[in-house]
Design a protein around this motif. Sequence first.
Motif: not given
Length: 500
Positions: A152-181
Amino acid sequence: MQRRNFLKLSGLSAGAVVTGGSLTGFLVSCSGCKKEHHMGLMTEPVMVTEGDFSRLLSFPSQVAANHTLTAQATMANLKGTTIPVLGYQPNSLLGPTFRLNNGNAVNILLQNNLSEHTNIHWHGLKIPALMDGHPDQLANAGGTFRYQFTINQRAGLSWYHPHPHEHTGKQVFQGLAGLFIINDAEEAALNLPSAQYEIPLVIQDKRITNNGITYNPSMEEVMAGYMGESIVVNGVYSPYTEVETRFYRLRILNGSNARVYNLSFSNNADMIVIGNDGGLLKNPVTVKEIMIAPGERLDVLINFSGVTVGTELFLVSKEFAHGGDAQGKQSFRIMKFKVAVAVTDPFAVPANLSAINTIPASSSVKTRAFEISNAMEHHGYSMNDGMQMRHRINGKLFDSNRIDENVAANTNEIWVFDNSKGDEPHPMHLHGVFFQVLDRTGGRGTRIASENGWKDTVLVMPGETVRVLVPFESNTGKFVFHCHNLEHEDDGMMLQYQLS
Ligand code: C2O
Ligand code: CU
Ligand code: CU
């Protein structure tokens, strides 16, 4: 714990290299380090090593509203060697790209095949708090989490990634992320370059070894944020792509943990900024260079039509000022565009892109100030009281049991991020809302082209104070806001607001 404190404090010692066995030497050198201002300043840039731009840029597969994302340890080929990475699908660094329309219902199952907990934050989506990937909402190792929401929002480029506190940096850096258009009718009516002429670019820096993407930040690297020597785009190291002599639409995400880029073209081409985190701007803005911090997105038109076939151009990151000790010290190339085919292109950049109402600052019912300079000396702590050198907001570290800000639904507020005494860049991100940037004082002293329209992340450089106007709507619940330097976030530079 005690050792962790020592290691934290080692960030204060000029040039000290702390290894497991050399704490004594460090302590001696530390007794003299009473510098008032530069205690956090021992960080150094991580220099980028360019490749030969011989690998073809590829794109994550595109998927729709019903999908299973399996977080897993897998393998991917980087720099010619197949190494262990994390992925949301086998044999790939990034997850698939979701492309959906406003109004679509989404049903995504996260299957956690990692050996530790994870979750998914849908960065840029205005969705219910319990679907937002709050650090409390986790899928345990071997478990699942089902994400169901309606866009329920206008067009745009968003993304998704992990958010477990104290592990986010490692999980994203090692490959977990993606786009959401997200697409909508207003955007479609503009007939912007699409299909192969609309190029998503996820820019990230990695540390690539034959054993994998290493992630083991030292204390200095927690201070600066973890940066890599290798730039990957869409998970491809040192890539190129072929283009025609026409307009392209580049949909750019800075998916790096900490590195800020100052994007430009090697031929000094105009970059026509048409969108940002929250979708299209009101009007296009032409620039020669534009900064993008971790978490931020850019929507940019590039016209290759004046360029001779056979020419090779580069998207580069140029040096920049105000980035503290660890950022902006080097110009480097990110990827290559080979102009390969001559065509005629009828596209003309629309003068008006989108209806955006500027929200007056006078509509704010409350101003909240956030001190993000966060070096411990600003809070009166001495070296000897056992306090840890940590990244804080208003002197506080993240605690999911504490609500830091209570906000009334359907009110507008001004939030002020004050890094005027700081020495590190902090890209500040709010979950659950988009905001408008009112002004920036100190440092760069002004808003940049991509800071019109709607934002969810704003870069606050050392010396800067940035004010944003946030319309809090009716999406009640508990949300986090934090620095999107993921080492800072994992270090505790994250608070919570409760909207009710
Ligand atoms: Cu992309 Cu809480 O962040
Ligand atoms: Cu710091
Ligand atoms: Cu930060």
